[in-house]
Design an enzyme around this catalytic site. Structure first.
Site, mmCIF file in Angstrom:
data_model
loop_
_atom_site.group_PDB
_atom_site.id
_atom_site.type_symbol
_atom_site.label_atom_id
_atom_site.label_comp_id
_atom_site.label_asym_id
_atom_site.label_seq_id
_atom_site.Cartn_x
_atom_site.Cartn_y
_atom_site.Cartn_z
ATOM 1 N N GLY A 69 20.326 -20.291 25.996
ATOM 2 C CA GLY A 69 21.003 -21.572 25.871
ATOM 3 C C GLY A 69 21.906 -21.898 27.036
ATOM 4 N N THR A 70 22.585 -20.896 27.579
ATOM 5 C CA THR A 70 23.484 -21.147 28.703
ATOM 6 C C THR A 70 22.715 -21.650 29.916
ATOM 7 O OG1 THR A 70 25.252 -19.633 28.032
ATOM 8 C CG2 THR A 70 24.985 -20.003 30.391
ATOM 9 N N ASN A 151 29.847 -25.033 17.943
ATOM 10 C CA ASN A 151 29.632 -23.618 17.659
ATOM 11 C C ASN A 151 30.816 -22.937 16.998
ATOM 12 O OD1 ASN A 151 30.949 -23.972 20.252
ATOM 13 N ND2 ASN A 151 30.712 -21.777 20.566
ATOM 14 N N GLN A 179 23.176 -24.653 18.397
ATOM 15 C CA GLN A 179 23.630 -24.319 17.049
ATOM 16 C C GLN A 179 22.868 -25.088 15.974
ATOM 17 O OE1 GLN A 179 25.682 -21.921 16.131
ATOM 18 N NE2 GLN A 179 26.190 -21.327 18.222
ATOM 19 N N HIS A 199 17.882 -16.659 20.277
ATOM 20 C CA HIS A 199 18.546 -15.652 19.452
ATOM 21 C C HIS A 199 19.398 -16.246 18.343
ATOM 22 C CE1 HIS A 199 22.790 -15.572 21.155
ATOM 23 N NE2 HIS A 199 22.170 -16.346 22.019
ATOM 24 N N THR A 235 8.829 -15.756 37.157
ATOM 25 C CA THR A 235 7.762 -15.409 36.224
ATOM 26 C C THR A 235 8.232 -15.619 34.789
ATOM 27 O OG1 THR A 235 6.890 -13.771 37.773
ATOM 28 C CG2 THR A 235 6.220 -13.564 35.457
ATOM 29 N N CYS A 323 30.993 -16.466 23.432
ATOM 30 C CA CYS A 323 30.707 -16.717 24.845
ATOM 31 C C CYS A 323 31.959 -16.781 25.699
ATOM 32 C CB CYS A 323 29.912 -18.004 24.989
ATOM 33 S SG CYS A 323 28.315 -17.937 24.155
#
Length: 378
Positions: A69-70, A151, A179, A199, A235, A323
């Protein structure tokens, strides 16, 4: 031990693990390679892209796989604004309660590229007024970036209304749905770009995606072999992409039932905590909130001490965003909502997963919270 920190991360779903397993050992080719092993990997990647796009209401070609997400948020904010600089659009609109990946991207653009950043005011519940957004937009606005659901406090924004306001001014809207994915519908909201993270859904860490509509110019941040249609070189993580698609589809299929079941249990938990703990105050919007998020302040206590007492009683929760690594500062989200710093430092966040709880669990958990607060207050 009861884990109530699903906003930070969730366990990998068995179905996602099984779906990705063949692409770790058997079908392990590089999807950019022009041989049978590479073509098999490319086919699996393409299928995963199609499945993610379907849930998000986007085209297959819109989906860019990322490391989480970041990265997806960085690519959205920096990539769209940097591309807009060529059209002399150098104004970005965000709110002060956004995830650090949005706020730090905004600071980067201001510091190194002279981008003007407007911080929208939020109300005490963390909601953005569409009228305030309309007033903030300018002729050179390149992007509006907001979190669909916060979040820390779980407040849900009226994304469709914000998109309507932005589009009326010819400005694209980026929606950080890290979220909200799997909890809220993401199709037909009008967003021009949507970020998700695996995740949070039951896929492994290290995979996420940004879906950005083809009409929105995007400057790549990673340069190299031109993978992901030139928007994100490197990749691709085929196994991760397959797991993300699987977890996202499973969450979406059960979304309405999960929302209702978890939302009911969380509402009972909130009500029981407020009854049992006189100093408890709910943060965030009491109505427009994620069904599995319950965030409180406990004035006159220490949030970290409450967390330790809860863990002694078998409950794992958090004091806010995982985070904000190593930070002991008051939550920037709560401060923006008008919570005094000394009260903000007493915050504790409980975030439930998608699995059902026993009928007695909400009230039992509330008693444990009350016991933990009494233990450090007496």
């Amino acid at each position: 031990m009861l884990y109530l920190d699903h906003a930070a991360t969730s366990p990998v779903r068995p179905e996602a693990l099984e779906a990705m397993r063949p692409y770790l050992t058997g079908v392990f080719g590089n999807p950019s390679s022009h041989h049978t092993a590479g073509e098999a990997a490319a086919s699996a990647l393409d299928d995963a892209r199609t499945r993610v796009a379907s849930v998000l209401g986007m085209r297959r070609s819109d989906v860019v796989f990322a490391a989480g997400g970041t990265e997806a948020n960085n690519l959205a904010v920096k990539g769209i604004v940097l591309a807009a600089l060529e059209r002399d659009r150098r104004h970005l609109v965000v709110s002060p309660i956004e995830h650090e990946s949005i706020l730090e991207s905004a600071r980067y653009l201001r510091r190194f590229h002279g981008v003007s950043v407007t911080m929208l005011v939020v109300d005490a519940a963390g909601r953005i007024d569409p009228a305030a957004l309309a007033e903030a937009l300018r002729g050179d606005t390149a992007l509006v970036s907001v979190g669909h659901a916060n979040n820390e406090i779980g407040t849900i924004q009226d994304a469709a209304a914000l998109a309507e306001v932005a589009h009326a001014a010819g400005v694209p809207l980026h929606l950080d749905a890290v979220q909200s994915a799997g909890w809220l519908p993401l199709r037909d909201l009008g967003a021009d770009a949507i970020s998700i993270a695996g995740h949070k859904l039951g896929a492994p860490k290290g995979i996420g995606a940004l879906a950005v509509r083809g009409r929105v110019p995007l400057e790549p941040l990673l340069h190299g072999g031109g993978q992901e249609r030139g928007r994100r070189s490197g990749t691709e993580n085929v196994a991760g992409a397959v797991a993300l698609a699987t977890a996202l589809e499973l969450a979406e299929a059960a979304r309405q039932a999960t929302f209702a079941g978890v939302g009911d249990a969380t509402a009972r938990f909130i009500a029981a905590v407020l009854r049992a703990v006189p100093v408890a105050a709910l943060t965030g919007d009491p109505v427009h909130r994620l069904p599995g998020t319950a965030s409180f302040t406990f004035a006159g206590t220490s949030g970290e001490s409450v967390l330790l007492e809860l863990e002694r009683r078998g409950v794992i929760s958090s004091s806010g965003s995982a985070c904000a690594a190593g930070s002991d500062e008051p939550s920037h989200v709560l401060l923006a909502c008008g919570v005094p710093p000394e009260v903000a430092q007493t915050s504790v966040r409980f975030t439930f997963g998608r699995e059902p709880l026993s009928d007695q669990a909400p009230e039992h958990l509330a008693r444990l919270v009350a016991d933990a607060v009494r233990a450090i207050s007496g």
